[in-house]
Design a protein around this motif. Structure first.
Motif, PDB file in Angstrom:
ATOM      1  N   PRO A 199       0.732  -1.254  -0.030  1.00 44.94           N
ATOM      2  CA  PRO A 199       0.056   0.011  -0.070  1.00 44.94           C
ATOM      3  C   PRO A 199       0.772   1.329   0.056  1.00 44.94           C
ATOM      4  N   ALA A 200       1.901   1.245   0.796  1.00 44.60           N
ATOM      5  CA  ALA A 200       2.872   2.463   0.856  1.00 44.60           C
ATOM      6  C   ALA A 200       3.293   2.556  -0.581  1.00 44.60           C
ATOM      7  N   LEU A 201       3.974   1.663  -1.242  1.00 42.84           N
ATOM      8  CA  LEU A 201       4.645   2.026  -2.405  1.00 42.84           C
ATOM      9  C   LEU A 201       3.662   2.472  -3.353  1.00 42.84           C
ATOM     10  N   HIS A 202       2.299   1.799  -3.484  1.00 38.52           N
ATOM     11  CA  HIS A 202       1.405   2.567  -4.485  1.00 38.52           C
ATOM     12  C   HIS A 202       1.033   4.015  -4.017  1.00 38.52           C
ATOM     13  N   ARG A 203       0.986   4.169  -2.737  1.00 33.74           N
ATOM     14  CA  ARG A 203       0.668   5.560  -2.230  1.00 33.74           C
ATOM     15  C   ARG A 203       1.691   6.689  -2.941  1.00 33.74           C
ATOM     16  N   LYS A 210      -4.116  -6.954  -0.639  1.00 34.00           N
ATOM     17  CA  LYS A 210      -4.452  -6.354  -2.197  1.00 34.00           C
ATOM     18  C   LYS A 210      -5.540  -5.202  -2.083  1.00 34.00           C
ATOM     19  N   ASP A 211      -6.500  -5.766  -1.102  1.00 35.16           N
ATOM     20  CA  ASP A 211      -7.362  -4.596  -0.757  1.00 35.16           C
ATOM     21  C   ASP A 211      -6.938  -3.186  -0.280  1.00 35.16           C
ATOM     22  N   ASP A 212      -5.899  -3.412   0.749  1.00 43.90           N
ATOM     23  CA  ASP A 212      -5.357  -2.241   1.511  1.00 43.90           C
ATOM     24  C   ASP A 212      -4.686  -1.431   0.111  1.00 43.90           C
ATOM     25  N   THR A 213      -4.018  -2.236  -0.731  1.00 47.54           N
ATOM     26  CA  THR A 213      -3.138  -1.771  -1.878  1.00 47.54           C
ATOM     27  C   THR A 213      -4.276  -0.989  -2.754  1.00 47.54           C
ATOM     28  N   ARG A 221       1.354   6.919  -6.485  1.00 46.27           N
ATOM     29  CA  ARG A 221       0.286   7.903  -6.953  1.00 46.27           C
ATOM     30  C   ARG A 221       0.741   9.320  -6.559  1.00 46.27           C
ATOM     31  N   ARG A 222       1.569   9.651  -5.773  1.00 45.96           N
ATOM     32  CA  ARG A 222       2.013  10.910  -5.261  1.00 45.96           C
ATOM     33  C   ARG A 222       2.974  11.566  -6.377  1.00 45.96           C
ATOM     34  N   GLY A 223       3.309  10.684  -7.223  1.00 44.30           N
ATOM     35  CA  GLY A 223       4.620  10.895  -8.029  1.00 44.30           C
ATOM     36  C   GLY A 223       6.064  10.977  -7.612  1.00 44.30           C
ATOM     37  N   TRP A 224       6.346  10.535  -6.498  1.00 44.53           N
ATOM     38  CA  TRP A 224       7.712  10.399  -5.788  1.00 44.53           C
ATOM     39  C   TRP A 224       8.523   9.279  -6.200  1.00 44.53           C
ATOM     40  N   ILE A 225       7.798   8.029  -6.444  1.00 43.10           N
ATOM     41  CA  ILE A 225       8.454   6.972  -7.140  1.00 43.10           C
ATOM     42  C   ILE A 225       7.970   6.506  -8.415  1.00 43.10           C
ATOM     43  N   LYS A 226       8.518   6.348  -9.153  1.00 47.08           N
ATOM     44  CA  LYS A 226       7.799   5.287 -10.526  1.00 47.08           C
ATOM     45  C   LYS A 226       8.159   3.938 -10.616  1.00 47.08           C
TER      46      LYS A 226
END
Lengths: 110, 902
Positions: free
Chosen positions: A52-56, B66-69, A59-64
């Motif tokens: 979740p953190a990676l995707h967050r 996966k849900d959380d992601t 999303r913010r554009g800090w990592i790709k």
């Protein structure tokens, strides 16, 4: 299971991920391994929060992210710092250091 | 910052639009992570199987992560909603009976409320279309002291009064006068009675409306004495009569007696201040008034205009009222100069009131306005009932789905997620129900409106923004009211208990929530049905009131001369021809000329009676004139003396029949036969009373009998001149409806020139005075029955469900020797207990809340025991019936099957 592991303070996970990626692009598992090793197993990233953190962050554009082949030819999703992410890392590192310095000062007071 | 925003947008768009790709990538990523972990553990010496197991444990619930992601994607909400809607639709299709019950229930609640909102909105809230800054605009009323000491309101002004107010006010920036009248419009075959707006040129300044064609008329065309005969057509009339032709400008249209030149077309939906009724055209006041009374702007006798004002900036409503009051007193004094008989302003204390534009919010709002508000409240109660019903159905369904919910939580569904999903399902149901309700409102709304507000123009429901917005909000509220509780209950299901227990163990518990909902429903339907009963009884009482004439067999025939001028001899001959012609029609038993029409028009003259100072002070005395067969035609009975006959002609001694009430007030206990009164001045010849007629109603259906005096038409014409109108009462054998068209077509050829005849059953004129009871009775009854049906459905559903849940228990009872009758009693008893509780609560509510409608009822107390009794027994009957069907199923339970089930 040892008891010298620390729970991550709120908000530090992002900082650690950004730092782990500052040298070279990494995939998810490698990021958590790296943090574990560098912290001498003191910091264990809860795997449930890593993705979740990676995707967050993405999303913010800090990592790709980019798909690539890893050492033993497995397909893996590699994360890389963006320019914005580097700036964010600098800013957060700075803020963290000031915070820890300040906290140490208070604790050392006597 | 901006970069972050773009990144966010791109990310979310991809996540939504390329959902499958993103999903697959997430799968791959998780798998690759696990492989690395497994590889590492294997290197540490574990077997592959053990490594796999530990890696999974370390990683945690894959689906949860996966849900959380997905949540971190920021799209999960949208995605969940789409997923939930799909799931909900699927689930609803799987249970068509449940779905249909909920949708019908909701459609009833939402539909009724949407239709009622449309009515309430237009009656109370919505200002006329195009009106600029409605907050500064008022309708002007005048309140004054009647001779009997009561205060009365009026909103009709003479043109002269309007001119006075314009001249003498200091707080108003705009004034306009207007009247909406039904007049004969068109020529020849195309002639129809249609509504026309008669307005001052200043009227258009109140609106932000531009003519779609031509122009509005200005002050030079609306000037004393006779203005100019020009007309602005309404958009609708221009479309329907002229098919939107542009060359309509400059053509002429006959309205009433005169030809008007068309100079413009108003924009679509422009109605002015006509309270919802569309006009076909607008004409200048001065042009119209001059055709009726040449001196309309000099005297004060003809009060027919309403006054609309706009306050100057910063002027409060109270200040404007005070200013209008002083201007009105100046005008009153000016009127007294001309009419010495008028009481001084210091006696009658006229007070002007600047009131809201909506009639229903003004001081002269009738009882039907209050009834509309009550019905609005009743509609809301119907909504509550349908919410309770739906909540009950959902609770029953949730109970049935306990295990499903428990399983879903066990595999990682969060409580919030489950509640969200259940709420989605309720919203989907509510939306479907509302849609059905809107369609229903559109279809049935027209009838509802005609019942309540007597407006024929179609009001759109489905295309009206305000109504739609209301329906939308209503849907959300309904879903929340009905769905939240069941969803919370289901979401918070106790995992272990539900998974362990089959439906067998402990699944049946009397749910307090459901019982409460049932109680609420039946209590509310009791309240509504009692309301219905009270209004029905009122209506019966009103209908049974003696009117003094035979309402059901009379037809009213009116002529419109349209400028055809007849000399007295020709007029008399035409009147005779019409009476003779009418009598010759098969089915017609009698006919008479008339001079005034109860509840429609009246005539009064100054009366002088020996020994009485001022007859006028005693009240209003009304004049009627008729043919020799007048009383035989109307059915008004002669109590003493004789009716007038063909022998009471011009030249013979003047005679009159007076109403019982008039005889009593003028001559107390003396024998009125042979008494004398004079019409006009002290010097006119004496009119002798030859008969006493039963009292009739002419203004207020529930009021006292009128002071009426009846003159032979021949003597009326000889002494008082030409009648103000040529009209007939025709008595028919059967229903007047059946003869309306025949009579019209038989009499029309007798009319000269473009003059024409209109016919209508007389009760159509009287019916509107019973409107408040009629609509009250119909609406309460309709809603009450709806509520009863909903309560019955609710009870039936809950009892059936309970029976299904208790099948094992019932089976055990039978196995232990209970007979079918015992089970029947057991189950029905439960239904009846709830119903009795509802009846008790509902009766209490009605008993105390009923005081509020006392004023709207007639001849019946709001605590009428008969009504209470009937409603209570009806409800108990329905309760027994609704539980008897499932109960009979319970009685037939086969213990063998029941005990083996599950």
């Amino acid at each position: 299971m040892t008891d010298d592991r620390l729970d991550l303070p709120q908000g530090t996970l992002d900082l650690l991920i950004l730092k782990a990626l500052s040298l070279e692009p990494q995939h998810g598992w490698a990021i958590s391994e790296r943090i574990r090793q560098v912290s001498r197993a003191t910091l264990q990233i809860p795997q449930g929060s890593l993705y979740p953190a990676l995707h967050r962050l993405e999303r913010r554009g800090w990592i790709k992210a980019e798909w690539g082949a890893s050492d033993n030819n497995r397909r893996a999703k590699y994360y890389e710092l963006t320019r914005a992410g580097r700036k964010q890392l600098d800013a957060e590192t700075d803020a963290w250091q000031r915070l820890t310095t300040a906290v140490s000062l208070v604790l050392d007071m006597g | 910052m901006l970069g972050e925003f773009w990144s966010e947008l791109r990310y979310r768009a991809r996540a939504i639009l390329r959902r499958n790709d993103v999903e697959r990538e997430l799968d791959d990523e998780v798998r690759s992570h696990l492989e690395y972990e497994v590889a590492k553990l294997e290197r540490g010496g574990l077997s592959r199987g053990e490594a796999l197991r530990q890696a999974r444990i370390a990683f945690g619930g894959v689906d949860r992560i996966k849900d959380d992601t997905r949540d971190a994607h920021g799209v999960s909400l949208v995605e969940h909603v789409i997923q939930d809607v799909r799931y909900a639709l699927h689930g609803l299709r799987a249970r068509p009976m449940f779905t249909a019950a909920v949708i019908v229930t909701l459609a009833a609640g939402v539909g009724v409320n949407t239709a009622m909102f449309g009515i309430l909105d237009r009656t109370f809230l919505r200002p006329p279309r195009y009106l600029i800054d409605p907050g500064t605009v008022n309708r002007v009323y005048v309140e004054w002291q009647r001779t009997d000491g009561k205060r009365a309101f009026d909103r009709s002004y003479a043109y002269t009064t309007y001119a006075d107010l314009s001249r003498w006010n200091r707080s108003l920036s705009h004034l306009a006068a207007f009247a909406f009248r039904t007049m004969a419009v068109g020529d020849g075959e195309e002639t129809k009675p249609l509504q026309v707006g008669i307005v001052s040129a200043s009227f258009f300044d109140f609106f932000d409306a531009r003519p779609v064609l031509g122009r509005f008329f200005g002050p030079q065309e609306d000037s004393i004495p006779a203005g100019r005969a020009v007309a602005v057509l309404s958009y609708g009339f221009w479309q329907s009569r002229y098919t939107g032709r542009h060359d309509v400008l400059g053509t002429t249209l006959r309205i009433g007696k005169s030809l008007y030149t068309v100079i413009g077309v108003a924009p679509p939906g422009f109605e002015g201040t006509s309270d919802g009724r569309a006009s076909v055209a607008f004409v200048p006041i001065t042009a119209f008034a001059a055709t009726i009374d040449r001196n309309y702007y000099k005297n004060y006798g003809w009060g027919w205009l309403e006054v609309l004002v706009r306050r100057k900036p910063g002027v409060t409503v109270d200040a404007a009222s005070a200013d209008l009051t002083s201007a009105n007193i100046l005008s009153w004094n000016a009127e007294r100069v001309l009419e010495s008989g008028l009481a001084a302003a210091s006696v009658v204390h006229p007070i002007a009131v600047a009131a809201p534009i909506q009639l229903a919010r003004g001081p002269m709002a009738g009882p039907e306005t209050k009834v509309v508000v009550w019905i609005g409240a009743v509609a809301f109660v119907v909504l509550l009932i349908s919410c309770a019903n739906v909540a009950n159905l959902l609770l029953a369904r949730a109970l049935r789905r306990r295990r499903e919910m428990a399983v879903r939580r066990a595999i990682g569904g969060t409580r919030g997620r489950l509640v969200q999903q259940l709420m989605t399902e309720t919203l989907v149901l509510a939306a479907l129900g509302s849609f059905a309700g809107l369609l229903g409102a559109q279809l049935a709304g027209g009838g509802l409106r005609r019942l309540l507000v007597d407006v024929n123009d179609a009001w759109p429901v489905v295309t009206d923004g305000r109504t739609l917005a209301f329906a939308g909000i209503l849907t959300l509220v309904t879903a929340l009211l009905a769905g939240l509780l069941p969803a919370m209950q289901a979401g918070g299901v106790d995992l272990a208990a539900s998974l362990k227990a089959g439906t067998r163990e402990g699944a049946y518990r009397q749910s307090r929530v459901r019982t409460t909902l049932l109680l609420l429903q039946s209590a509310l339907s009791v309240v509504l049905l009692i309301g219905a009963g009270l209004f029905v009884r009122s209506l019966q009482q009103v209908r049974a009131l003696p009117l003094g004439y035979d309402l059901d067999h009379l037809m009213y025939v009116e002529t419109s001369m349209r400028g055809a001028t007849l000399n007295p001899a020709e007029a008399g001959a035409l009147a005779d021809r019409l009476v003779t012609g009418a009598r010759a029609i098969p089915g017609v038993t009698n006919a008479t000329l008339i001079e005034s029409v109860p509840f429609y028009s009246s005539e009064g003259r100054n009366l002088r009676v020996a020994g009485i100072d001022s007859v006028r002070k005693l009240g209003r005395f009304q004049l009627q004139a008729g043919s020799p067969d007048y009383f035989a035609t109307t059915g008004t009975r002669i109590l003493r003396g004789r009716p007038f006959t063909a022998d009471d002609r011009a030249g013979t001694p003047l005679v009159a029949v007076v109403s019982d009430a008039m005889a009593k007030i003028l001559w107390k206990d003396e024998n009125p036969i042979g008494k004398c009164f004079r019409i006009g001045t002290d010097t006119t010849p004496c009119t002798s009373v030859i008969g006493i007629a039963e009292n009739t109603k002419a203004r207020n259906i529930t009021g006292e009998g009128e002071f009426m005096y009846y003159l032979p038409m021949a003597q009326y014409v000889a002494t008082l001149g030409q009648p103000s109108m040529l009209a007939l009462f025709v008595r028919v054998h059967g229903r007047p409806e059946d003869l309306v068209e025949t009579t019209r077509s038989r009499l029309q050829p007798l009319m000269p020139g473009s003059a024409f005849v209109t016919t209508q059953p007389f009760h159509q004129i009287v019916d509107p005075t019973m409107q408040s009871w009629t609509s009250g009775a119909r609406m309460f009854l309709a809603f009450g029955v709806m509520a009863l049906a909903l309560a019955a459905i609710g009870l039936y559903a809950v009892i059936s469900f309970a029976v299904a849940q208790r099948t094992q228990e019932l089976g055990v009872r039978i196995a232990l020797g209970a007979r079918g009758v015992d089970l029947l009693r057991l189950v029905v008893g439960e239904g009846v207990r709830v119903t009795l509780g509802g009846v008790a609560i509902g009766t209490l509510i009605a008993f105390f809340a009923g005081k509020g409608i006392d004023k709207l009822l007639f001849g019946v107390s709001s605590r009428d025991p008969l009504v209470y009794g009937i409603v209570a027994s009806t409800l108990i009957g329905v309760g027994i019936l609704a539980s008897a069907i499932p109960a009979s199923r319970a009685a037939r339970v086969d213990p063998n099957v029941a005990l083996r089930a599950e």
